[in-house]
Enzyme design. Structure first.
Site, PDB file in Angstrom:
ATOM      1  N   GLY A 154      46.588  28.781  85.658  1.00 56.19           N
ATOM      2  CA  GLY A 154      47.814  29.116  85.775  1.00 56.19           C
ATOM      3  C   GLY A 154      47.742  30.598  86.534  1.00 56.19           C
TER       4      GLY A 154
ATOM      5  CD  GLU B  40      49.581  26.279  84.616  1.00 56.10           C
ATOM      6  OE1 GLU B  40      49.328  27.073  83.834  1.00 56.10           O
ATOM      7  OE2 GLU B  40      50.023  25.257  83.617  1.00 56.10           O
TER       8      GLU B  40
ATOM      9  CD  GLU C  14      44.849  24.531  83.133  1.00 56.51           C
ATOM     10  OE1 GLU C  14      44.669  23.494  84.272  1.00 56.51           O
ATOM     11  OE2 GLU C  14      45.489  25.225  83.885  1.00 56.51           O
TER      12      GLU C  14
HETATM   13  C1  HXC Z   1      38.397  35.527  82.937  1.00 59.14           C
HETATM   14  C2  HXC Z   1      37.640  35.175  85.059  1.00 59.14           C
HETATM   15  C3  HXC Z   1      38.229  34.011  85.355  1.00 59.14           C
HETATM   16  C4  HXC Z   1      38.720  33.708  84.209  1.00 59.14           C
HETATM   17  C5  HXC Z   1      36.626  34.170  86.559  1.00 59.14           C
HETATM   18  N1  HXC Z   1      36.231  34.898  86.166  1.00 59.14           N
HETATM   19  N2  HXC Z   1      36.980  33.557  86.010  1.00 59.14           N
HETATM   20  N3  HXC Z   1      37.555  36.090  83.844  1.00 59.14           N
HETATM   21  N4  HXC Z   1      39.411  34.529  83.054  1.00 59.14           N
HETATM   22  N5  HXC Z   1      39.879  32.388  84.543  1.00 59.14           N
HETATM   23  C6  HXC Z   1      35.160  35.881  85.712  1.00 59.14           C
HETATM   24  C7  HXC Z   1      33.247  35.139  85.703  1.00 59.14           C
HETATM   25  O1  HXC Z   1      33.203  35.432  84.264  1.00 59.14           O
HETATM   26  C8  HXC Z   1      32.889  35.911  86.730  1.00 59.14           C
HETATM   27  O2  HXC Z   1      32.536  37.095  85.692  1.00 59.14           O
HETATM   28  C9  HXC Z   1      33.355  36.821  87.636  1.00 59.14           C
HETATM   29  O3  HXC Z   1      35.708  36.221  87.145  1.00 59.14           O
HETATM   30  C10 HXC Z   1      33.354  36.176  89.023  1.00 59.14           C
HETATM   31  O4  HXC Z   1      32.973  34.172  88.479  1.00 59.14           O
HETATM   32  P1  HXC Z   1      32.044  33.637  89.181  1.00 59.14           P
HETATM   33  O5  HXC Z   1      32.508  32.410  88.355  1.00 59.14           O
HETATM   34  O6  HXC Z   1      30.820  33.866  89.108  1.00 59.14           O
HETATM   35  O7  HXC Z   1      32.881  33.215  90.600  1.00 59.14           O
HETATM   36  P2  HXC Z   1      32.994  32.269  91.618  1.00 59.14           P
HETATM   37  O8  HXC Z   1      31.080  31.846  92.077  1.00 59.14           O
HETATM   38  O9  HXC Z   1      33.253  32.985  92.724  1.00 59.14           O
HETATM   39  O10 HXC Z   1      33.972  31.527  91.111  1.00 59.14           O
HETATM   40  C11 HXC Z   1      34.920  31.816  91.557  1.00 59.14           C
HETATM   41  C12 HXC Z   1      36.176  30.994  90.329  1.00 59.14           C
HETATM   42  C13 HXC Z   1      35.565  30.488  88.753  1.00 59.14           C
HETATM   43  C14 HXC Z   1      35.862  28.856  90.858  1.00 59.14           C
HETATM   44  C15 HXC Z   1      37.129  30.626  90.682  1.00 59.14           C
HETATM   45  O11 HXC Z   1      35.024  31.827  88.850  1.00 59.14           O
HETATM   46  C16 HXC Z   1      36.438  29.672  87.937  1.00 59.14           C
HETATM   47  O12 HXC Z   1      35.984  28.840  87.904  1.00 59.14           O
HETATM   48  N6  HXC Z   1      37.253  30.474  87.205  1.00 59.14           N
HETATM   49  C17 HXC Z   1      37.406  30.021  86.009  1.00 59.14           C
HETATM   50  C18 HXC Z   1      38.916  28.310  86.455  1.00 59.14           C
HETATM   51  C19 HXC Z   1      39.412  28.427  85.256  1.00 59.14           C
HETATM   52  O13 HXC Z   1      38.595  27.199  84.589  1.00 59.14           O
HETATM   53  N7  HXC Z   1      40.949  27.987  85.062  1.00 59.14           N
HETATM   54  C20 HXC Z   1      41.603  27.998  84.462  1.00 59.14           C
HETATM   55  C21 HXC Z   1      41.704  28.668  82.981  1.00 59.14           C
HETATM   56  S1  HXC Z   1      43.034  27.717  81.743  1.00 59.14           S
HETATM   57  P3  HXC Z   1      31.927  38.090  85.320  1.00 59.14           P
HETATM   58  O14 HXC Z   1      31.516  39.288  83.970  1.00 59.14           O
HETATM   59  O15 HXC Z   1      30.420  37.349  84.575  1.00 59.14           O
HETATM   60  O16 HXC Z   1      31.026  38.742  86.682  1.00 59.14           O
HETATM   61  C22 HXC Z   1      44.246  28.521  82.207  1.00 59.14           C
HETATM   62  C23 HXC Z   1      45.238  27.992  81.260  1.00 59.14           C
HETATM   63  C24 HXC Z   1      46.856  28.503  81.887  1.00 59.14           C
HETATM   64  O17 HXC Z   1      44.381  28.975  83.718  1.00 59.14           O
HETATM   65  C25 HXC Z   1      48.188  28.678  80.425  1.00 59.14           C
HETATM   66  C26 HXC Z   1      49.358  28.681  81.142  1.00 59.14           C
HETATM   67  C27 HXC Z   1      48.927  30.183  81.670  1.00 59.14           C
END
Ligand code: HXC
Length: 259
Positions: free
Chosen positions: A110, A113, A133
């Site tokens: 997102g 996006e 995703e």
């Molecule tokens: C909720 C999230 C999050 C997310 C990270 N965190 N991304 N919480 N939603 N999307 C939280 C983690 O759980 C963690 O919480 C804290 O943030 C730090 O994350 P880390 O992974 O330890 O940080 P880092 O090593 O710096 O890596 C950063 C990152 C990674 C590369 C951005 O966090 C990541 O890959 N995040 C997810 C990316 C993702 O899959 N996005 C797509 C989402 S689906 P704690 O509590 O452990 O500290 C989507 C669908 C859209 O977007 C649909 C329409 C809107």
């Protein structure tokens, strides 16, 4: 402007609103509350003629890590079916004034996006863009298939969406997702400078230009040309158009009034 839970609002630059996504503990993941707050900012800016553009940014390491996965995990299929977020994204897409995104670090899911809802994207050379995703058993849901393919083309959009691999700022620049790259320390400054420049232009022409350019995503060339011609014709009846031409011949700076 009012205070928000998930956004920091900076009104210090005349004619602009600078919005900083502020959920660093969750890597700026986009909750429903955050999207509602963003839509509220946009509505306020839409209604205020003195405000000409907005700049959206994140932290130096993350623009936004996508939809909030805790929130997403709690939704079943009916929850997703009745989710209000598509309506909020539509409001963001329909915002009539320019949105400049200043992106450092990750813009994922997102977050990527949201970047594609911006009209101009300035990226730090540390920026990474991705639609991961697929790793979660889903697909992009806010334009990450439709806007991405129209922006970067089939080859790169397929690679990003099917593999989840991120692209660098350089790749995003050459693919047309990003307008300019700078060092991360200057990303926001450059975005603000560009927004100020746009704010100095005749607002009716800026509004029409944005609207007509975005039509190119949706229409055939001939229909798009008709939109362009209509907007061009309307603008030829404005005071600002007369002022712009007069100022050119009088070798002075134009004073635009938005009329
Ligand atoms: C909720 C999230 C999050 C997310 C990270 N965190 N991304 N919480 N939603 N999307 C939280 C983690 O759980 C963690 O919480 C804290 O943030 C730090 O994350 P880390 O992974 O330890 O940080 P880092 O090593 O710096 O890596 C950063 C990152 C990674 C590369 C951005 O966090 C990541 O890959 N995040 C997810 C990316 C993702 O899959 N996005 C797509 C989402 S689906 P704690 O509590 O452990 O500290 C989507 C669908 C859209 O977007 C649909 C329409 C809107």
């Amino acid at each position: 402007m009012k205070k928000y839970n998930t956004l920091l609002i900076d009104n210090s630059v005349k004619q602009l609103v600078i919005v900083k996504i502020n959920r660093p503990e969750a890597r700026n993941a986009l909750t429903t509350e955050l999207l509602i707050e963003l839509a509220d900012v946009l509505e306020n800016v839409t209604e205020n003629d003195a405000l000409k553009a907005i700049v959206i940014t994140g932290t130096e390491k993350v623009f936004a890590a996508g939809a909030d996965l805790k929130e997403m995990a709690a939704l079943d299929m009916i929850g997703v079916l009745e989710d209000i977020r598509p309506k909020i994204w539509k409001k963001i897409a329909n915002f009539p004034k320019p949105i400049i995104a200043a992106v450092n670090g990750f813009a994922l899911g997102g977050g990527c996006e949201l970047v594609m809802h911006a009209d101009i994207v300035i990226a730090g050379d540390n920026a990474q863009f991705g639609q991961p995703e697929i790793n979660l058993g889903i697909i992009p849901g806010a334009g990450g298939t439709q806007r991405l393919i129209r922006t970067v083309g089939k080859a790169l959009a397929m690679k990003m969406v099917l593999s989840g691999e991120f692209i660098s700022a350089e790749e995003a620049l050459s693919a047309g997702l990003v307008a300019e790259i700078t060092i991360p320390e200057l990303t926001l400054e450059r975005a603000i400078a560009l927004a100020k420049l746009i704010a100095s232009k005749p607002p009716l022409a800026v509004k029409q230009a944005k609207e007509v350019l975005l039509k190119a995503f949706e229409t055939h060339l001939d229909t798009g040309m008709q939109y362009e011609r209509k907007a061009f014709t309307v603008l030829s009846g404005t005071e600002d158009r007369n002022e712009g031409i007069a100022a050119f011949f009088e070798k002075r700076k134009p004073v635009f009034k938005g009329r």
